[in-house]
Design a protein around this motif. Structure first.
Motif, PDB file in Angstrom:
ATOM      1  N   ALA A  44       0.884  -1.162   0.000  1.00  0.00           N
ATOM      2  CA  ALA A  44       0.000   0.000   0.000  1.00  0.00           C
ATOM      3  C   ALA A  44       0.926   1.217   0.000  1.00  0.00           C
ATOM      4  N   PRO A  45       0.398   2.402  -0.236  1.00  0.00           N
ATOM      5  CA  PRO A  45       1.284   3.570  -0.296  1.00  0.00           C
ATOM      6  C   PRO A  45       2.175   3.760   0.936  1.00  0.00           C
ATOM      7  N   GLU A  46       1.670   3.466   2.126  1.00  0.00           N
ATOM      8  CA  GLU A  46       2.452   3.716   3.344  1.00  0.00           C
ATOM      9  C   GLU A  46       2.795   2.458   4.129  1.00  0.00           C
ATOM     10  N   HIS A  47       2.347   1.279   3.670  1.00  0.00           N
ATOM     11  CA  HIS A  47       2.563   0.046   4.426  1.00  0.00           C
ATOM     12  C   HIS A  47       2.891  -1.125   3.508  1.00  0.00           C
ATOM     13  N   ARG A  48       3.575  -2.115   4.093  1.00  0.00           N
ATOM     14  CA  ARG A  48       3.777  -3.416   3.449  1.00  0.00           C
ATOM     15  C   ARG A  48       3.029  -4.439   4.296  1.00  0.00           C
ATOM     16  N   VAL A  62       0.196  -9.084   9.196  1.00  0.00           N
ATOM     17  CA  VAL A  62       1.050  -8.086   9.844  1.00  0.00           C
ATOM     18  C   VAL A  62       1.394  -7.023   8.803  1.00  0.00           C
ATOM     19  N   ARG A  63       1.575  -5.811   9.282  1.00  0.00           N
ATOM     20  CA  ARG A  63       1.944  -4.737   8.356  1.00  0.00           C
ATOM     21  C   ARG A  63       3.116  -3.968   8.932  1.00  0.00           C
ATOM     22  N   GLN A  64       3.924  -3.451   8.026  1.00  0.00           N
ATOM     23  CA  GLN A  64       5.067  -2.628   8.404  1.00  0.00           C
ATOM     24  C   GLN A  64       4.867  -1.235   7.850  1.00  0.00           C
TER      25      GLN A  64
END
Length: 82
Positions: A44-48, A62-64
């Motif tokens: 996503a634009p601000e997360h993996r 989980v997201r980073q």
């Protein structure tokens, strides 16, 4: 998704040949869950994001945060106990 919908966690990663980190262990307080399978991953634009199965049979998303590197748990589905 609001901040109240996520849980901050620790994640131990493996950096592959292209340097992209892949979760290998999810740290939930004192509990360590080994990642046995990375089922899916997306950006996503601000997360993996990573959808993984733990050695406990449960599913986790989980997201980073790309900017801070902080990891959060956004979804948990308990594995069957049979």
């Amino acid at each position: 998704m609001s901040e109240s919908d996520v849980l901050r966690i620790g994640v131990d990663c493996y950096a592959g040949h292209n340097g992209e980190e892949t979760p290998r262990v999810i740290v939930l307080g004192e509990r360590r869950v080994q990642v046995v399978d990375v089922i899916d991953r997306w950006l996503a634009p601000e997360h993996r994001y990573f959808k993984v199965r733990g050695d406990d049979g449960s599913l986790y998303i989980v997201r980073q945060d790309v900017a801070s590197g902080e990891w959060t748990l956004t979804m948990f589905e308990r594995g069957s106990t049979t």
